[in-house]
Design an enzyme around this catalytic site. Structure first.
Site, short mmCIF file in Angstrom:
data_model
loop_
_atom_site.label_atom_id
_atom_site.label_comp_id
_atom_site.label_asym_id
_atom_site.label_seq_id
_atom_site.Cartn_x
_atom_site.Cartn_y
_atom_site.Cartn_z
N ASN A 162 51.12 45.10 62.66
CA ASN A 162 49.86 44.24 63.19
C ASN A 162 48.86 45.33 62.99
O ASN A 162 48.56 46.27 64.06
CB ASN A 162 50.00 43.76 64.94
CG ASN A 162 48.85 43.29 65.23
OD1 ASN A 162 47.90 43.05 64.46
ND2 ASN A 162 48.75 43.28 66.65
N LYS A 181 45.85 44.88 63.62
CA LYS A 181 44.59 44.69 64.32
C LYS A 181 43.07 44.72 63.63
O LYS A 181 43.25 44.25 62.68
CB LYS A 181 44.63 45.54 65.56
CG LYS A 181 46.08 45.50 66.12
CD LYS A 181 45.85 46.45 67.58
CE LYS A 181 47.52 46.34 68.06
NZ LYS A 181 47.34 46.81 69.53
N HIS A 199 48.96 37.48 71.44
CA HIS A 199 48.82 38.78 71.49
C HIS A 199 48.09 39.26 72.84
O HIS A 199 47.02 38.52 73.00
CB HIS A 199 48.36 39.53 70.21
CG HIS A 199 48.36 41.27 70.29
ND1 HIS A 199 47.61 42.01 70.99
CD2 HIS A 199 49.27 42.00 69.80
CE1 HIS A 199 47.95 43.10 70.94
NE2 HIS A 199 49.07 43.11 70.11
N GLU A 226 45.86 41.22 73.35
CA GLU A 226 44.50 41.41 73.24
C GLU A 226 43.78 40.11 73.14
O GLU A 226 42.62 39.88 73.47
CB GLU A 226 44.22 42.36 72.13
CG GLU A 226 44.59 43.78 72.20
CD GLU A 226 45.24 44.57 71.15
OE1 GLU A 226 44.93 44.16 70.01
OE2 GLU A 226 45.83 45.57 71.35
N GLU A 258 55.73 42.50 74.32
CA GLU A 258 54.72 43.71 74.29
C GLU A 258 54.28 43.90 75.91
O GLU A 258 53.19 43.08 76.10
CB GLU A 258 53.73 43.33 73.32
CG GLU A 258 54.02 42.92 71.83
CD GLU A 258 52.82 43.36 70.91
OE1 GLU A 258 53.24 43.70 69.75
OE2 GLU A 258 51.92 43.23 71.43
N GLY A 271 49.22 50.74 72.86
CA GLY A 271 48.24 51.62 72.28
C GLY A 271 48.12 52.63 73.34
O GLY A 271 47.04 53.31 73.47
N SER A 299 53.70 51.02 71.21
CA SER A 299 53.76 52.24 71.20
C SER A 299 54.93 52.79 70.31
O SER A 299 55.60 53.87 70.83
CB SER A 299 53.56 53.25 72.62
OG SER A 299 52.24 53.16 72.90
P1 13P Z 1 50.77 50.01 69.25
O1 13P Z 1 51.82 50.15 68.41
O2 13P Z 1 49.36 50.47 68.83
O3 13P Z 1 50.85 50.28 70.73
O4 13P Z 1 50.31 48.36 69.36
C1 13P Z 1 51.43 47.51 69.64
C2 13P Z 1 50.76 46.20 69.31
O5 13P Z 1 50.10 45.84 69.87
C3 13P Z 1 51.51 45.35 68.33
O6 13P Z 1 51.03 44.12 68.40
#
Ligand code: 13P
Length: 267
Positions: free
Chosen positions: A9, A11, A96, A98, A168, A174, A214
């Site tokens: 992803n 983002k 997601h 976010e 997640e 992150g 992560s």
């Molecule tokens: P990170 O791997 O940067 O922690 O993000 C995970 C994520 O949100 C994947 O959709």
């Protein structure tokens, strides 16, 4: 036997040049699908087409990070599922954290998106996960149940053939604080049991549940941890954020998946 899925992803990252370079490096590394692992990248909307061209003919599949459930029409700023199909996407991420917590998408909206995307024949990665305070209050399973119940409301078992669930935990996204393999396995097992009780054992056995938050492979220790995570019986792949932006690191995660699949510890 569930095939592992390693999904990137991206983002709101990359520009056209970096997106195509990253996609090109992955396509070069995986002209054919590894025996045991599916590979997916989800770039930002403006780069879907150039990324599609860069991965054309390779084993790397294309997905989008979001979509709107309505048919094309007067929805300024939104992207329709038909448009995703038109540019070669076979996958879309829905729910997601976010989108839920930064952009404020409601359970009801996410349910509409899941239903519409599945009806269009897209593979859906539906994300669920608890916040830190919810974990600390011992509410993780309740939160997951609620997100599953609301997100999949009205979906028949047949409709879920193209569903992948991604666990997640919000506190792991992150932050560099990955869930331990035990924490991930416990949540995944719970999600699979939810699918079995709400639908049936066969659907629960077939549905892939990815871990996201992560997942890294920047050094030997991280590679080993990712391998061990992917060896958990109910962990069927990873949804990778930051580490999917570096071709070498993403490839190392795919390799960890190949090794885990060879070890045969997944159900
Ligand atoms: P990170 O791997 O940067 O922690 O993000 C995970 C994520 O949100 C994947 O959709």
């Amino acid at each position: 036997m569930r095939r592992l899925l390693i999904a990137g992803n991206w983002k709101m990252n990359t520009l056209r040049e970096t997106a195509t370079a990253l996609a090109g490096a992955l396509a070069e590394a995986y002209p054919q699908e590894p025996d045991s692992v599916e590979i997916l990248v989800c770039p930002p909307f403006p780069y879907l087409l150039p990324v599609r061209d860069a991965i054309d003919g390779s084993a790397v599949q294309l997905g989008a990070q979001n979509a709107y459930h309505e048919a094309p029409g007067a929805y300024t700023g939104e992207v329709a599922l038909d448009m995703l199909l038109d540019v070669g996407c076979r996958w879309v991420i829905v729910g997601h954290s976010e989108r839920r917590h930064v952009l404020g998408e409601s359970d009801e909206l996410l349910n509409k998106k899941v239903q519409a995307a599945l009806a269009k024949g897209l593979n859906v990665i539906y994300c669920v996960g608890e916040k830190l305070e919810q974990r600390e209050a011992d509410q993780t399973e309740q939160v997951l149940d609620h997100q599953m119940e609301t997100g999949l409301a009205g979906c028949s078992g047949d409709a879920l053939a193209k569903l992948v669930v991604a666990y997640e935990p919000v506190w792991a996204i992150g932050t560099g604080v990955r869930a331990t393999k035990e924490q991930a396995e416990s949540a995944h097992k719970h999600l699979r049991e939810w699918l079995a009780s709400r639908y049936n054992a066969e659907l629960a056995e077939q549905t892939r549940i990815l871990y996201g938050g992560s997942v890294k492979a920047g050094d030997d220790q991280q590679k080993q941890e990712t391998y061990e995570l992917l060896c958990q019986p109910n962990v069927d792949g990873a949804l990778v954020g930051g580490a999917s932006l570096k071709a070498e690191e993403f490839k190392a995660i795919i390799e960890a998946g190949e090794r885990a699949a060879q070890a045969g510890t997944n159900a």
